[in-house]
Design an enzyme around this catalytic site. Structure first.
Site, PDB file in Angstrom:
ATOM      1  N   HIS A 470       1.892 -51.094 -12.934  1.00  0.00           N
ATOM      2  CA  HIS A 470       2.569 -50.011 -13.179  1.00  0.00           C
ATOM      3  C   HIS A 470       1.641 -49.429 -14.556  1.00  0.00           C
ATOM      4  O   HIS A 470       1.727 -47.769 -14.871  1.00  0.00           O
ATOM      5  CB  HIS A 470       3.465 -49.354 -13.731  1.00  0.00           C
ATOM      6  CG  HIS A 470       4.312 -48.492 -13.853  1.00  0.00           C
ATOM      7  ND1 HIS A 470       5.227 -47.614 -12.482  1.00  0.00           N
ATOM      8  CD2 HIS A 470       4.513 -48.110 -15.140  1.00  0.00           C
ATOM      9  CE1 HIS A 470       5.644 -46.492 -13.196  1.00  0.00           C
ATOM     10  NE2 HIS A 470       5.321 -46.610 -14.870  1.00  0.00           N
ATOM     11  N   GLU A 471       2.127 -49.672 -15.853  1.00  0.00           N
ATOM     12  CA  GLU A 471       1.401 -49.403 -17.037  1.00  0.00           C
ATOM     13  C   GLU A 471      -0.135 -49.330 -17.314  1.00  0.00           C
ATOM     14  O   GLU A 471      -0.470 -48.696 -17.977  1.00  0.00           O
ATOM     15  CB  GLU A 471       2.099 -50.828 -18.203  1.00  0.00           C
ATOM     16  CG  GLU A 471       3.469 -51.400 -18.112  1.00  0.00           C
ATOM     17  CD  GLU A 471       4.514 -50.097 -18.133  1.00  0.00           C
ATOM     18  OE1 GLU A 471       3.588 -48.383 -19.127  1.00  0.00           O
ATOM     19  OE2 GLU A 471       4.987 -49.950 -17.868  1.00  0.00           O
ATOM     20  N   HIS A 474      -0.373 -45.925 -16.880  1.00  0.00           N
ATOM     21  CA  HIS A 474      -0.401 -45.188 -18.008  1.00  0.00           C
ATOM     22  C   HIS A 474      -1.700 -45.286 -19.123  1.00  0.00           C
ATOM     23  O   HIS A 474      -2.371 -44.073 -19.226  1.00  0.00           O
ATOM     24  CB  HIS A 474       0.436 -45.305 -18.406  1.00  0.00           C
ATOM     25  CG  HIS A 474       1.951 -44.580 -17.894  1.00  0.00           C
ATOM     26  ND1 HIS A 474       1.749 -43.250 -17.027  1.00  0.00           N
ATOM     27  CD2 HIS A 474       2.751 -45.460 -17.331  1.00  0.00           C
ATOM     28  CE1 HIS A 474       3.113 -43.766 -16.751  1.00  0.00           C
ATOM     29  NE2 HIS A 474       3.897 -44.312 -16.640  1.00  0.00           N
ATOM     30  N   HIS A 477      -4.786 -43.647 -18.003  1.00  0.00           N
ATOM     31  CA  HIS A 477      -4.505 -41.665 -17.588  1.00  0.00           C
ATOM     32  C   HIS A 477      -4.950 -41.545 -19.044  1.00  0.00           C
ATOM     33  O   HIS A 477      -5.793 -40.615 -19.639  1.00  0.00           O
ATOM     34  CB  HIS A 477      -2.962 -41.511 -17.405  1.00  0.00           C
ATOM     35  CG  HIS A 477      -2.772 -40.274 -17.241  1.00  0.00           C
ATOM     36  ND1 HIS A 477      -1.902 -39.800 -16.754  1.00  0.00           N
ATOM     37  CD2 HIS A 477      -4.216 -39.196 -16.602  1.00  0.00           C
ATOM     38  CE1 HIS A 477      -1.679 -38.180 -16.462  1.00  0.00           C
ATOM     39  NE2 HIS A 477      -3.215 -37.708 -16.849  1.00  0.00           N
TER      40      HIS A 477
END
Length: 691
Positions: A470-471, A474, A477
């Protein structure tokens, strides 16, 4: 980029951040100088004597605060992951003046006149693409933040922003300190019955680090989750549960007055700026647009989930009574995870601890890097010896397949007493275009995962593996951003869109092909047995309605606090929140339970996820739907990966997020994909039809 400054390392943007040379003594002098520079730049833009151009007005505005952003970002990060009393004091000393400066930018009459003057030029009329979007969003942002207010209103708005900055910082400090203050010492090993060996060993080492015998438990996630899920002793489960539920409510750490004041200040700010409430203010530039639409979204999810939610909870009580007899008592909050784990084992013959040996952190991280290499053609490599804030922190570089250096990042995975809880990603440097290259990005990812114990590597739960993925979503991105304007780049997107790149990464943690890249037994190197994998897949939707109702409940509390809550009518906000959450919890909450007193997502930032916690479920609808393109084409599809990178990850906020999503999917989002993935789809078998 200027040469490094020997006297104060915070005065110069350095890609190799000299964390080993940054201490509390550097903070106030650096911020004083950087604030003076930023004020001078603002005044120069406002007083521009020549014709207004994009370069001397809009570009100048975009880079005006970059050195100050960098320095404050570094200090704020250090205060979060390696706090000391001296650093905290220095950080708190500079916060008011920095906050006042930033809140004053859209209130500066000269700057606002300059922006409007440029907006009226022929050059402005010919802008296209992200430059057009940057101008439009800047004008909209200035108006939303008070540019047209009278002088008295501007003064009051600045006061509100400064006070919000101060008390939300204090809120976060109280949560950290009250969490750190709790510990439970156990001297009798028999009391630990039911705990997995990894948790027992971790507690033993925790005690040893404090110079003690026995076993030590804290409220940090690895300890807390293990005790609530596995420990047979209900009295100890209750003790940890109740301690966790009253963080930020006692003595000098009491956040309840701060919560009430934060809500008051946010409501006043929204009204001052012409909005009905804080939710309408916060959501105007997000996909939901206003509080009513966000509330409608969570109400719809609740309606689709609550019947199954109540059924799951009846089944759990029936299961307990099948073990202990028909007179077994109703479940208490500290019983739910414990009996649910036993029920899952009985239904699916699945124990999540059986997966832990297959998830040594080094293997997980290496497999993640292989996955993104196959999807996006990048190479991630560790660079040793880069200064960091703790010896356990690692640093990595990311290069594109053509050799271009995209950026670097730090990874800090384990809990410490001087580090806040949770998991998060942050930005240190946002790159941008130059004549011969795109300047690289710099960021970090942090967690509080199970640390290595007993000479073994850190062996993670599957949920912790999802956290890493998940991290890293980010981070991608940020790293893949190819946006000219710094304030539109990377993760600077609507907060109900920002979780799409992160949450979509979690999907690969459930795919056999992806797991085979990294899920290898730490001793034998064997892949997860097919039988165990199938059990894991079958158990995926176990109590999915409870998981969804929990998130929907948080969304409701958040939105209602920022829309309809009235202290005169509804009383203490922590008690008000507890009454709302009663509809969404599988067992009655105890009277003193005060979740929001430690809810840093909502109250540790002047805005943060305030009125925006629904974003997690909103983005989950998007990620479940978007992943269908990968599952249809192949989970390692370079073609689909390239499209996702080009249309979502590289674009930041340079286009409307709804339009970016339509470009990737070719249609509007289909919410039924999430219901199907969660096992809550009530339609016919197979993929729900797009609507």
């Amino acid at each position: 980029m200027r040469a490094p400054n020997d006297t104060n390392p915070l005065l110069t943007i350095q890609f190799r951040v000299p964390f080993d040379r940054i201490g509390a003594a550097e903070v106030e002098p650096a911020m004083g100088e950087l604030l003076a520079q930023a004020r001078a730049l603002l005044a120069a833009i406002a007083a521009e004597p020549g014709e207004r151009t994009f370069a001397n007005t809009m570009l100048a505005l975009d880079v005006m605060t970059e050195p100050l952003d960098y320095a404050m970002g570094v200090v704020r990060h250090l205060e979060t992951v390696a706090t000391t009393p001296e650093l905290r004091a220095a950080f708190n000393a500079v916060q008011p003046s920095v906050s006042a400066f930033f809140s004053g930018i859209p209130l500066d009459a000269g700057l606002w006149q300059g922006i409007k003057a440029f907006a009226g030029t022929a050059e402005s009329a010919q802008l296209t693409g992200e430059r057009r979007r940057f101008l439009e969003k800047t004008v909209e942002n200035f108006r939303r933040h008070g540019a047209d207010l009278e002088p008295a209103g501007k003064k009051r708005l600045e006061e509100l922003d400064v006070e919000l900055t101060q008390i939300t910082t204090k809120f976060a400090e109280n949560v950290l300190d009250s969490t750190k203050a709790f510990e439970l010492a156990i001297e009798n090993e028999a009391v630990l019955a039911g705990l997995p060996p990894t948790a027992v060993a971790s507690a033993r080492e925790s005690a040893a680090r404090k110079g003690r015998e026995g076993w030590r438990f804290t409220l940090q996630a690895p300890d807390y989750t293990a005790v609530l899920t596995y420990l047979d002793d209900a009295a100890i489960r209750r003790r940890l549960y109740e301690a966790y539920g009253v963080r930020g409510t006692e003595g000098v750490w009491d956040n309840r007055p701060l919560v009430r004041r934060i809500l008051e200040l946010r409501a006043e700010k929204a009204r001052l700026l012409g909005f009905r409430d804080f939710a309408d203010f916060a959501l105007e530039d997000r996909m939901a647009r206003n509080g009513a639409r966000a509330l409608s979204f969570v109400e719809d999810l609740k309606a689709k989930t609550e019947a199954r939610f109540h059924q799951e909870n009846r089944e759990l009580l029936d299961f307990r009574r099948s073990l202990e007899g028909p007179q077994a008592p109703e479940l208490q909050p500290w019983d739910v995870a414990y009996y649910a784990e036993k029920q899952r084992a009985a239904l699916y013959d699945f124990d999540e601890e059986a997966l832990r040996p297959y998830f040594p952190v080094e293997s997980v991280v290496a497999g993640l890097f292989q996955l993104v290499s196959r999807l996006y053609g990048v190479r991630v490599s560790e660079e040793p010896g880069v200064p960091a804030w703790d010896p356990e922190v690692r640093y990595y570089n990311i290069h594109d397949e053509d050799g271009e250096f995209l950026g670097g990042f730090y990874a800090d995975w384990y809990p410490r007493d001087n580090k806040r809880g949770g998991a998060w990603m942050g930005v240190l440097i946002t790159g941008g275009p130059e004549p011969d290259r795109f300047r690289p990005h710099l960021g970090y990812i942090c967690g509080n995962l199970t640390p290595p114990v007993g000479g073994k590597p850190a062996l993670l739960t599957h949920r912790e593996v999802e956290t890493i993925f998940h991290e890293f979503g980010h981070l991608l991105h940020h790293m893949f951003s190819r946006v000219e304007m710094r304030s539109l780049a990377g993760t600077n997107v609507a907060w109900d869109f920002v979780e799409l790149p992160s949450q979509i990464m979690e999907n690969w943690c459930w795919e056999r092909g992806a797991l085979d890249l990294f899920a290898r037994h730490w001793e034998t190197g064997a892949a997860i047995r097919e039988e165990l994998f199938q059990k894991m897949k079958r158990a995926r939707t176990f109590r999915a309605a409870n998981a969804q109702m929990r998130q929907v409940g948080f969304g409701f509390v958040d939105l209602l606090l920022h829309t309809t809550y009235s202290p005169e009518r509804d009383g203490d906000p922590t008690e008000y929140a507890r009454r709302i959450l009663a509809e969404f919890t599988p067992a009655p909450l105890p009277p003193g339970h005060a979740l929001i007193a430690a809810f840093t997502h909502l109250f540790a930032d002047p805005v943060g996820y305030g009125a925006g916690y629904y974003s997690y479920k909103w983005a989950e609808v998007l990620d479940a739907d978007a992943f269908t393109r990968f599952s249809d084409a192949g989970i390692f599809s370079r073609e689909i990966g390239g499209e996702f990178r080009a249309t979502i990850l590289a674009k930041g906020d340079s286009e409307d997020p709804a339009e970016l999503y339509r470009k990737f999917m070719g249609r509007e989002p289909d919410p039924s994909a999430l219901l199907q993935r969660s096992g809550l789809w009530g339609g016919p078998p197979g993929r729900p039809a797009a609507r």
